[in-house]
Scaffold this active site. Sequence first.
Site, PDB file in Angstrom:
ATOM      1  N   LYS A 191       0.963  -1.161  -0.130  1.00 42.02           N
ATOM      2  CA  LYS A 191      -0.241  -0.084  -0.070  1.00 42.02           C
ATOM      3  C   LYS A 191       0.827   1.219   0.078  1.00 42.02           C
ATOM      4  O   LYS A 191       0.688   2.105  -0.589  1.00 42.02           O
ATOM      5  CB  LYS A 191      -1.079   0.163   1.084  1.00 42.02           C
ATOM      6  CG  LYS A 191      -1.671   1.259   1.168  1.00 42.02           C
ATOM      7  CD  LYS A 191      -2.880   1.143   2.422  1.00 42.02           C
ATOM      8  CE  LYS A 191      -3.568   2.542   2.344  1.00 42.02           C
ATOM      9  NZ  LYS A 191      -4.396   2.902   3.745  1.00 42.02           N
ATOM     10  N   GLU A 197      10.832  -5.021   4.014  1.00 43.27           N
ATOM     11  CA  GLU A 197      10.790  -6.302   3.530  1.00 43.27           C
ATOM     12  C   GLU A 197      10.390  -6.560   2.158  1.00 43.27           C
ATOM     13  O   GLU A 197      11.034  -7.178   1.377  1.00 43.27           O
ATOM     14  CB  GLU A 197       9.619  -7.206   4.495  1.00 43.27           C
ATOM     15  CG  GLU A 197       9.869  -7.413   5.992  1.00 43.27           C
ATOM     16  CD  GLU A 197       9.394  -6.455   6.865  1.00 43.27           C
ATOM     17  OE1 GLU A 197       9.101  -5.144   6.452  1.00 43.27           O
ATOM     18  OE2 GLU A 197       9.009  -6.582   8.032  1.00 43.27           O
ATOM     19  N   ARG A 251      -5.088  -4.419   5.584  1.00 41.72           N
ATOM     20  CA  ARG A 251      -5.541  -5.502   5.852  1.00 41.72           C
ATOM     21  C   ARG A 251      -7.159  -5.850   5.370  1.00 41.72           C
ATOM     22  O   ARG A 251      -7.516  -6.619   5.283  1.00 41.72           O
ATOM     23  CB  ARG A 251      -5.726  -5.824   7.542  1.00 41.72           C
ATOM     24  CG  ARG A 251      -6.413  -4.959   8.103  1.00 41.72           C
ATOM     25  CD  ARG A 251      -6.062  -4.837   9.768  1.00 41.72           C
ATOM     26  NE  ARG A 251      -6.516  -3.839  10.541  1.00 41.72           N
ATOM     27  CZ  ARG A 251      -5.743  -2.527  10.802  1.00 41.72           C
ATOM     28  NH1 ARG A 251      -4.646  -2.335  10.327  1.00 41.72           N
ATOM     29  NH2 ARG A 251      -6.417  -1.697  11.506  1.00 41.72           N
ATOM     30  N   GLU A 336      -4.862  -6.941  14.464  1.00 36.12           N
ATOM     31  CA  GLU A 336      -4.506  -5.448  14.072  1.00 36.12           C
ATOM     32  C   GLU A 336      -5.542  -4.336  14.224  1.00 36.12           C
ATOM     33  O   GLU A 336      -5.133  -3.272  14.398  1.00 36.12           O
ATOM     34  CB  GLU A 336      -3.600  -5.409  12.789  1.00 36.12           C
ATOM     35  CG  GLU A 336      -2.849  -4.449  12.064  1.00 36.12           C
ATOM     36  CD  GLU A 336      -1.876  -4.585  11.142  1.00 36.12           C
ATOM     37  OE1 GLU A 336      -0.820  -4.578  11.316  1.00 36.12           O
ATOM     38  OE2 GLU A 336      -2.530  -4.746  10.170  1.00 36.12           O
TER      39      GLU A 336
HETATM   40  O1  F6P Z   1       3.424  -3.168   9.717  1.00 39.45           O
HETATM   41  C1  F6P Z   1       1.903  -3.304   9.632  1.00 39.45           C
HETATM   42  C2  F6P Z   1       1.641  -2.787   8.080  1.00 39.45           C
HETATM   43  O2  F6P Z   1       1.361  -1.536   7.961  1.00 39.45           O
HETATM   44  C3  F6P Z   1       0.259  -3.876   7.902  1.00 39.45           C
HETATM   45  O3  F6P Z   1      -0.913  -2.970   8.311  1.00 39.45           O
HETATM   46  C4  F6P Z   1       0.221  -3.742   6.405  1.00 39.45           C
HETATM   47  O4  F6P Z   1      -0.618  -4.869   5.826  1.00 39.45           O
HETATM   48  C5  F6P Z   1       1.271  -4.219   6.271  1.00 39.45           C
HETATM   49  O5  F6P Z   1       2.312  -3.672   7.258  1.00 39.45           O
HETATM   50  C6  F6P Z   1       2.166  -4.032   4.669  1.00 39.45           C
HETATM   51  O6  F6P Z   1       2.109  -2.681   4.497  1.00 39.45           O
HETATM   52  P1  F6P Z   1       2.315  -2.276   2.921  1.00 39.45           P
HETATM   53  O7  F6P Z   1       1.156  -2.623   2.283  1.00 39.45           O
HETATM   54  O8  F6P Z   1       2.183  -0.612   3.188  1.00 39.45           O
HETATM   55  O9  F6P Z   1       3.577  -2.395   2.517  1.00 39.45           O
END
Ligand code: F6P
Length: 505
Positions: A191, A197, A251, A336
């Site tokens: 998002k 990661e 989520r 969460e």
């Molecule tokens: O660290 C939690 C979080 O922000 C979740 O709410 C989310 O789904 C996940 O990390 C991944 O975030 P992104 O889609 O921004 O990479």
Amino acid sequence: MTDTLTALWAELEQIAFPSLTALFADSDRLARTVSTLDLADGAIRFDWSKTHLCAEAQAVLTRIAEHQNFADKRRQLFAGEPINTTEGRAAEHTAERGSGSPASVVEAEALHERTRALVEAIHDGLFGEVRSLIHIGIGGSALGPALAIDALTRDSARVAVHVVSNIDGCALEAAFRRCDPATTMIALASKTFTTTETLVNAASALDWLRAGGVDDVYGRVIALTADPDRAVAWGVDETRVLPFAQSVGGRYSLWSSIGFPIALALGYDGFAQMLDGGAVIDRHFLETPLADNAVVRAAFADLIYAQALRCQTRAVFAYDERLALLPSYLQQLEMESNGKRVTAQGAPLTRPSAPVTWGGVGTDAQHAVFQLLHQGTHLIPVDFIAVKVPGHDLDPAHHQILLSNCFAQGAALMAGQASDDGARAYPGNRPSATILIDDLTPAALGALIAFHEQRTFVSAVLLGINPFDQFGVELGKAIAKKIESGGGAGFDASTEALLALAGIG
Ligand code: F6P
């Protein structure tokens, strides 16, 4: 918390809950606690009869709902009003499945068309031979796709999707071993497009493509994000950036372009059926009076256990191998969303927040953890989820035994069994709910997921918390970043020693 609200929760706590068997003395018990919702291609039965949901508790919880302006909050959710107050924005995942403000629904449909076009282009061979997709994302950008693909496309995936989330390189290497760089595309799902990661895994995936002889590695990348500019700045061609709205929470995002790998594996029409299944729940949730509302009933029972009977966990057992990932999906959704210690206004929450969600698959779990459910000292409400049509072609005996075991567990937990020998006695009166799905179609899975989203929302509204933020994840991330950037001094002695031993910081 206002005095009235405190008094209402106290009223709930003071209820002398009848035993489950006593509740079954009511010949209308099933009519009051079981709902069957029809989908385009089957039905789902939500059986909450073996829970302690009783008329008295329902009445108090209805008054709590009224006190917390539940009807208006639900309206705000679907109207796209800024219900996520701590972040000042709406929570518009329902618009992705057609249940939202007209403008947001139109926008979501337009973005879905982009997803459809890219999926069909890949299926039609416009990107050459594509046999595999490595889908890189984490949390909400991974758990939904992983669940849906595992549930719906086990031996029928049009493109084999490998979902990789963990920063541990073992996860990515495992995917590499199963793919050929010449026929693999990479989806980067984030998002924010800032998640460490995902970006580190993405860079390694490009290295793998390069090492595998692919010239234009960026030409193989698709981005699924609410921040398309960042994806383009990272190197993804904008024709392969599939955006979604900022107002869709991570989520809650599998309905958006984050669902791209689902559509690629299943075919776009299957993905659209998932959206339709989710919309059936939205309509039921929005239009059905509270007493008959399957979603509200489930949330009310959750609140009885977490708030009045102080259960600290709830368990979910899928009696279907295809739903093995459902407990992990629900863990993020529920923990969460509702694992909060302040209200939406920032006042301390004076009640327990979400219980710990955990679970597994039946019958495996019966031979591992059910001892505690039947005879342990914890009271743990259990959800059983089963599917009438088997997901395999083997001897029907497999499925009969599977379902017999599922229903036997619910009956045994409730009835218990007396014995003079304490070790052999089962106290009974232990609650369970059963969700029985006719067939595990895309629509049924969509409905199952949307049911849990809305159930989580109801609990949040009654507790007065905001289920749509997740500030609790930030502190650990910030400290890890500090360590990575070499600023790792000044921690406690234990952390310092661990860092020194690992040669980090
Ligand atoms: O660290 C939690 C979080 O922000 C979740 O709410 C989310 O789904 C996940 O990390 C991944 O975030 P992104 O889609 O921004 O990479």
